[in-house]
Design a protein around this motif. Sequence first.
Motif, PDB file in Angstrom:
ATOM      1  N   GLN A   1      76.433 -18.605  12.957  1.00  0.00           N
ATOM      2  CA  GLN A   1      75.028 -17.871  13.667  1.00  0.00           C
ATOM      3  C   GLN A   1      75.117 -17.873  15.043  1.00  0.00           C
ATOM      4  OE1 GLN A   1      72.890 -16.208  11.384  1.00  0.00           O
ATOM      5  NE2 GLN A   1      74.100 -16.985   9.814  1.00  0.00           N
ATOM      6  N   GLY A   2      75.758 -19.011  16.078  1.00  0.00           N
ATOM      7  CA  GLY A   2      75.826 -18.678  17.672  1.00  0.00           C
ATOM      8  C   GLY A   2      76.757 -17.461  17.747  1.00  0.00           C
ATOM      9  N   ALA A   3      78.353 -17.366  16.913  1.00  0.00           N
ATOM     10  CA  ALA A   3      79.250 -16.754  17.119  1.00  0.00           C
ATOM     11  C   ALA A   3      78.024 -14.675  17.065  1.00  0.00           C
ATOM     12  CB  ALA A   3      80.261 -16.696  15.956  1.00  0.00           C
ATOM     13  N   LYS A   4      77.924 -15.056  16.424  1.00  0.00           N
ATOM     14  CA  LYS A   4      76.104 -13.811  16.375  1.00  0.00           C
ATOM     15  C   LYS A   4      75.790 -13.371  17.949  1.00  0.00           C
ATOM     16  CE  LYS A   4      75.221 -13.569  11.778  1.00  0.00           C
ATOM     17  NZ  LYS A   4      74.018 -13.883  10.953  1.00  0.00           N
ATOM     18  N   ILE A   5      74.909 -14.401  18.684  1.00  0.00           N
ATOM     19  CA  ILE A   5      74.777 -14.486  20.008  1.00  0.00           C
ATOM     20  C   ILE A   5      76.131 -14.394  21.047  1.00  0.00           C
ATOM     21  CG2 ILE A   5      73.731 -15.049  21.657  1.00  0.00           C
ATOM     22  CD1 ILE A   5      72.006 -17.006  19.342  1.00  0.00           C
ATOM     23  N   ALA A   6      77.217 -15.124  20.984  1.00  0.00           N
ATOM     24  CA  ALA A   6      78.244 -14.743  21.540  1.00  0.00           C
ATOM     25  C   ALA A   6      79.070 -13.544  21.757  1.00  0.00           C
ATOM     26  CB  ALA A   6      79.228 -15.606  21.280  1.00  0.00           C
TER      27      ALA A   6
ATOM     28  N   PRO B   1      81.514  -7.600  25.026  1.00  0.00           N
ATOM     29  CA  PRO B   1      81.538  -6.741  25.575  1.00  0.00           C
ATOM     30  C   PRO B   1      81.591  -6.148  26.883  1.00  0.00           C
ATOM     31  CG  PRO B   1      80.051  -5.584  24.252  1.00  0.00           C
ATOM     32  CD  PRO B   1      80.357  -6.741  23.530  1.00  0.00           C
ATOM     33  N   HIS B   2      80.789  -7.305  27.911  1.00  0.00           N
ATOM     34  CA  HIS B   2      80.473  -7.156  29.034  1.00  0.00           C
ATOM     35  C   HIS B   2      82.008  -8.150  29.850  1.00  0.00           C
ATOM     36  CE1 HIS B   2      79.294  -8.554  33.251  1.00  0.00           C
ATOM     37  NE2 HIS B   2      79.174  -9.125  32.937  1.00  0.00           N
ATOM     38  N   PHE B   3      82.778  -8.585  28.715  1.00  0.00           N
ATOM     39  CA  PHE B   3      83.863  -9.515  29.934  1.00  0.00           C
ATOM     40  C   PHE B   3      85.314  -9.205  29.177  1.00  0.00           C
ATOM     41  CE2 PHE B   3      80.377 -12.366  29.695  1.00  0.00           C
ATOM     42  CZ  PHE B   3      80.969 -13.264  30.918  1.00  0.00           C
ATOM     43  N   LYS B   4      84.854  -7.363  28.172  1.00  0.00           N
ATOM     44  CA  LYS B   4      86.551  -7.360  28.074  1.00  0.00           C
ATOM     45  C   LYS B   4      87.223  -6.708  28.698  1.00  0.00           C
ATOM     46  CE  LYS B   4      87.873  -3.326  24.879  1.00  0.00           C
ATOM     47  NZ  LYS B   4      87.728  -2.504  23.529  1.00  0.00           N
ATOM     48  N   GLY B   5      88.640  -6.612  28.124  1.00  0.00           N
ATOM     49  CA  GLY B   5      89.412  -6.473  29.889  1.00  0.00           C
ATOM     50  C   GLY B   5      89.399  -7.433  31.007  1.00  0.00           C
ATOM     51  N   THR B   6      88.916  -8.519  31.115  1.00  0.00           N
ATOM     52  CA  THR B   6      88.067  -8.975  32.535  1.00  0.00           C
ATOM     53  C   THR B   6      88.885  -9.968  32.993  1.00  0.00           C
ATOM     54  OG1 THR B   6      86.385  -9.926  31.637  1.00  0.00           O
ATOM     55  CG2 THR B   6      86.070  -8.503  32.229  1.00  0.00           C
ATOM     56  N   GLY B   7      90.005 -11.020  31.968  1.00  0.00           N
ATOM     57  CA  GLY B   7      90.354 -12.202  32.305  1.00  0.00           C
ATOM     58  C   GLY B   7      89.741 -13.181  31.678  1.00  0.00           C
ATOM     59  N   PHE B   8      88.825 -12.781  32.048  1.00  0.00           N
ATOM     60  CA  PHE B   8      87.052 -14.508  31.455  1.00  0.00           C
ATOM     61  C   PHE B   8      87.353 -13.651  29.978  1.00  0.00           C
ATOM     62  CE2 PHE B   8      87.212 -12.564  35.900  1.00  0.00           C
ATOM     63  CZ  PHE B   8      86.006 -14.228  36.961  1.00  0.00           C
ATOM     64  N   ASN B   9      86.834 -15.413  29.876  1.00  0.00           N
ATOM     65  CA  ASN B   9      86.877 -15.842  28.159  1.00  0.00           C
ATOM     66  C   ASN B   9      85.443 -16.463  28.386  1.00  0.00           C
ATOM     67  OD1 ASN B   9      86.411 -16.882  25.759  1.00  0.00           O
ATOM     68  ND2 ASN B   9      88.249 -17.352  25.231  1.00  0.00           N
ATOM     69  N   PHE B  10      84.073 -15.749  28.229  1.00  0.00           N
ATOM     70  CA  PHE B  10      82.603 -16.194  27.924  1.00  0.00           C
ATOM     71  C   PHE B  10      82.512 -17.116  27.035  1.00  0.00           C
ATOM     72  CE2 PHE B  10      78.618 -15.895  28.070  1.00  0.00           C
ATOM     73  CZ  PHE B  10      77.903 -16.272  29.415  1.00  0.00           C
ATOM     74  N   ARG B  11      83.065 -17.137  25.702  1.00  0.00           N
ATOM     75  CA  ARG B  11      82.814 -18.407  25.003  1.00  0.00           C
ATOM     76  C   ARG B  11      83.672 -19.587  25.119  1.00  0.00           C
ATOM     77  NH1 ARG B  11      82.904 -15.416  18.751  1.00  0.00           N
ATOM     78  NH2 ARG B  11      82.030 -13.385  19.798  1.00  0.00           N
ATOM     79  N   ALA B  12      84.872 -19.313  25.859  1.00  0.00           N
ATOM     80  CA  ALA B  12      85.596 -21.046  26.272  1.00  0.00           C
ATOM     81  C   ALA B  12      84.335 -21.422  27.306  1.00  0.00           C
ATOM     82  CB  ALA B  12      86.222 -20.507  27.093  1.00  0.00           C
ATOM     83  N   VAL B  13      83.423 -20.828  28.112  1.00  0.00           N
ATOM     84  CA  VAL B  13      82.652 -21.557  29.353  1.00  0.00           C
ATOM     85  C   VAL B  13      81.673 -22.203  28.529  1.00  0.00           C
ATOM     86  CG1 VAL B  13      81.550 -20.535  30.892  1.00  0.00           C
ATOM     87  CG2 VAL B  13      83.208 -19.397  31.089  1.00  0.00           C
ATOM     88  N   LEU B  14      80.952 -21.370  27.611  1.00  0.00           N
ATOM     89  CA  LEU B  14      80.206 -21.259  26.794  1.00  0.00           C
ATOM     90  C   LEU B  14      80.428 -23.081  26.082  1.00  0.00           C
ATOM     91  CD1 LEU B  14      78.276 -18.458  25.490  1.00  0.00           C
ATOM     92  CD2 LEU B  14      77.628 -20.004  27.867  1.00  0.00           C
ATOM     93  N   ALA B  15      81.500 -22.979  25.879  1.00  0.00           N
ATOM     94  CA  ALA B  15      81.817 -23.940  24.655  1.00  0.00           C
ATOM     95  C   ALA B  15      82.449 -24.987  25.869  1.00  0.00           C
ATOM     96  CB  ALA B  15      83.726 -24.162  24.148  1.00  0.00           C
ATOM     97  N   LEU B  16      82.590 -25.325  27.434  1.00  0.00           N
ATOM     98  CA  LEU B  16      82.845 -26.166  28.071  1.00  0.00           C
ATOM     99  C   LEU B  16      81.172 -26.769  28.304  1.00  0.00           C
ATOM    100  CD1 LEU B  16      85.385 -24.745  29.801  1.00  0.00           C
ATOM    101  CD2 LEU B  16      85.393 -27.192  28.469  1.00  0.00           C
ATOM    102  N   ILE B  17      80.157 -25.429  29.016  1.00  0.00           N
ATOM    103  CA  ILE B  17      78.822 -26.567  28.775  1.00  0.00           C
ATOM    104  C   ILE B  17      78.456 -26.937  27.747  1.00  0.00           C
ATOM    105  CG2 ILE B  17      76.024 -25.517  29.221  1.00  0.00           C
ATOM    106  CD1 ILE B  17      77.803 -22.766  30.824  1.00  0.00           C
ATOM    107  N   LEU B  18      78.144 -26.396  26.032  1.00  0.00           N
ATOM    108  CA  LEU B  18      77.946 -27.521  25.752  1.00  0.00           C
ATOM    109  C   LEU B  18      78.880 -28.927  25.638  1.00  0.00           C
ATOM    110  CD1 LEU B  18      76.162 -26.761  22.653  1.00  0.00           C
ATOM    111  CD2 LEU B  18      78.780 -26.333  21.292  1.00  0.00           C
TER     112      LEU B  18
END
Length: 201
Positions: free
Chosen positions: A123-128, A133-150
């Motif tokens: 279910q969380g993956a649907k939000i992630a 699209p905002h991070f595509k091609g930027t070199g940033f992995n926002f899911r990894a950031v959220l995993a670290l915050i969690l």
Amino acid sequence: MTRQMLIDAVGDILREDGWRGLGVNKIAFRAGVDKKMIYWYFQSYNNLLRTYIKSKDFWIPVFEKFQSEGAELDQELPDFIRSIFTELFNVFYTEPEMQTFIHWQISDSRPVLREISEEREFQGAKIAAMTDPHFKGTGFNFRAVLALILGGVYYVVWHAKMNQTSVCGIDINVEKDRLDLIRSIGQIIDLVWDAAGKEVA
């Protein structure tokens, strides 16, 4: 009434004795009912555990809200993500039962706990996915950031509540440190979000 008494008994035992204190006989005794009632109301011991955890899980109402609103969020996506993780911290800090059952889920390999964790992840993956699209091609992995915050939220709270200790000099039992940590969650999300936007631009 008996059904709720059994659910409440699970919570009482978790708070007082941890997950190792759970068992069919102990739950029935705590609820003051025959253990047959567990199977009458829940069909199985695992289903009772599943029902209890889902009744206390912070993420269930988050997913329900997301499913009802979908793409029609009443706030910007980074604000929505920030509000989720800020509220997660507040709830996790104040709810001993959630502290215990999340700890239980990462410490015990029983199938019912894995099933609940996998459903939460699905279910969380649907939000992630909405942030991808905002991070595509930027070199940033926002899911990894959220995993670290969690993981950071869970770890810092466990230290503060179970051992009354600080992490990196931050003691969230002190209000100032607690507010600083909440502020930092938002800052991390905003900084990464904005940096990705500049990368594309």
